[in-house]
Every structure is written in C-alpha cells, then in structure tokens.
Design an enzyme around this catalytic site. Structure first.
Site, short mmCIF file in Angstrom:
data_model
loop_
_atom_site.label_atom_id
_atom_site.label_comp_id
_atom_site.label_asym_id
_atom_site.label_seq_id
_atom_site.Cartn_x
_atom_site.Cartn_y
_atom_site.Cartn_z
N ASP A 1 -9.17 -5.18 5.17
CA ASP A 1 -9.62 -5.79 3.92
C ASP A 1 -10.71 -6.83 4.14
O ASP A 1 -11.59 -6.99 3.30
CB ASP A 1 -8.43 -6.42 3.17
CG ASP A 1 -7.74 -5.42 2.26
OD1 ASP A 1 -8.44 -4.68 1.56
OD2 ASP A 1 -6.51 -5.38 2.25
N HIS B 1 0.80 -1.22 0.00
CA HIS B 1 0.00 0.00 0.00
C HIS B 1 0.83 1.28 0.00
O HIS B 1 0.31 2.35 -0.29
CB HIS B 1 -0.95 0.01 1.20
CG HIS B 1 -2.07 -0.97 1.07
ND1 HIS B 1 -3.02 -0.89 0.07
CD2 HIS B 1 -2.40 -2.06 1.80
CE1 HIS B 1 -3.89 -1.88 0.20
NE2 HIS B 1 -3.54 -2.61 1.23
N GLU C 1 -7.29 -12.09 5.02
CA GLU C 1 -8.04 -10.84 4.92
C GLU C 1 -9.20 -10.93 3.93
O GLU C 1 -9.68 -9.91 3.44
CB GLU C 1 -7.09 -9.71 4.55
CG GLU C 1 -6.29 -9.94 3.28
CD GLU C 1 -5.34 -8.80 2.95
OE1 GLU C 1 -5.44 -7.72 3.58
OE2 GLU C 1 -4.50 -8.98 2.05
#
Length: 251
Positions: free
Chosen positions: A179, A49, A153
């Site tokens: 997530d 990310h 996730e």
C-alpha cells in the site's frame, strides 16, 4: 486463558530470533493448524483483504490457540467496535491499517484497553472463560499482553512515524510496502530502493522510541526487522501449485 502475545514475542526476540509468521486469508482454520504444526510463531488473520467473516475468524483463533500460535487479527479499519470484537473472540493482537497519525494510533490503543473510555467490559466472552471470576487479573493481563500494531503503509504514516511511536501503548509496528508503494505512486519491486530507504527511516524512529518493527521478509527489510511475515497462505498455495505443475509438465 492467559494472553501471551507480548510475552511470547519478547521472549523470542530476547534470545536473538525473529518471530516468523504468515498472513492467513483462507477461511479454512486448517490453514492456521498447518502453520502451527510447521513451527511458525504467529499468524495474521486477515479481515481487511480476505473474505473472513466473524465465524471464520473464530475458527482460526481456536486453531491458533490449539497449536500454540500467537493470533493477530487485521481489522478492516481503525474501528473500536471491530477491534473489541476481535479481542473478545480471542485475538491476542490487533493490526490496524493505514495508521497515519498519533491520533489514529491513540484511538486504536484505547480500543484495546480496559480503561475509562476504552474497550467495553464483558466477561461473557471466550478469553475470559465466560465468567467474571478473576476479572481484575484477566483485564490486567489483557492490557499488558495484547499487542496493538499500527500498519505503516502511507506516506503520512512514514512522515509521522516519530509521533506514532511516541504514543503510549504502541510497542510494535508493521511496515506495509504494497500500500505504501501505491500511495507513493511507485512500483513495489522496481522501486525497492526507495521503499528500503523509507523502511530504514521508520525502523530507526521505532527503535529510538523502544518500539519493535516488523516487515514482510525477503524484500530487503530483514536485517533491521525485529519480526516478520513470510508471504500468505494462498500465495504459498499458488507457488506450490505452480511448482508441482511445472515439474509434471517437464516430465
């Protein structure tokens, strides 16, 4: 250079303490030095990310080595070349996003191992000291100590947690509540009870297979977690910035 990830985690857990780390998203390796000097046990160098390129990752890995931190790299996706690249640069563990099946987990494990069909052999890398001298010992140490950490996730990952944890080489997992909440279409904070129930399902399955389970700390997962993360570098910076500004504005 000895790979100490698994040995370090095991030693800390054996004395009743949870290894505490933080996610690092800034490209500045001084962030990792701060965590090392502050006494954290590990950092998660985030290439999924953040805006971390290979050079920035390498800077964080060197900073972790210098300050005694266990550096774990989160790769962008379950890609053997990306996993190999991070390990060759000095990562001691790999976090793989969205592992949803035993097949996903087995593929990631193979990418961390010097074995037929696994990680490519190259002694001209920093962790090996840029030499083939003592290669057998180095390769064996890497295979024994590098941690492959599936990130659970997705709902599929939760549903298949028993099969994932049964994969040889999966000894640690991490629970990704953000997530997972998105995958389920629920709110991460308002629907915390549903996420905690899923966490309990995940950690129970993990422990049944002798796998250690980690999670973000402070969200209701702490009691069962074997290790955990405390926010991220930029989140901590934002929180501190808000607090300092608020104190100044109050006079």
């Amino acid at each position: 250079m000895a790979k100490r990830a698994r040995a370090t985690f095991d030693e800390i857990i054996s004395v009743g303490r949870k290894p505490a780390g933080s996610f690092v998203m800034s490209t500045d390796p001084n962030t990792t030095i701060v965590y090392g000097r502050a006494g954290y046990d590990w950092v998660l160098i985030d290439r999924e990310h953040g805006v971390m390129d290979e050079l920035a990752m390498r800077g964080h890995l060197l900073a972790a080595e210098a300050t005694g931190l266990v550096p774990i790299v989160r790769v962008l996706h379950n890609s053997p070349p990306l996993i190999q690249q991070a390990l060759d640069a000095g990562a001691q563990g790999i976090m793989v996003p969205k592992v949803a099946s035993a097949e996903d987990a087995a593929r990631a494990v193979a990418a961390t191992r010097y074995q037929p069909g696994g990680r490519g052999m190259c002694p001209v890398v920093a962790p090996a000291g840029f030499t083939s001298d003592g290669w057998a010992d180095y390769a064996g140490d890497m295979n024994s100590n590098a941690i492959l950490m599936p990130l659970i996730e997705t709902r599929a990952g939760v549903d298949n947690i028993d099969a994932i944890c049964a994969v040889d080489g999966v000894d640690y997992i991490f629970f990704g509540l953000a997530d997972l909440s998105q995958d389920m279409g629920i709110d991460m904070l308002e629907d915390a009870d549903a996420l905690i129930a899923m966490w309990e399902q995940v950690v129970t399955a993990a422990h049944r297979h002798g796998v250690r389970a980690g999670a973000p700390l402070g969200y209701g997962f702490d009691g069962l977690a074997d290790f955990g993360s405390l926010a991220s570098d930029l989140t901590m910076l934002r929180t501190a910035a808000d607090q300092v500004l608020a104190r100044w504005q109050k006079g």
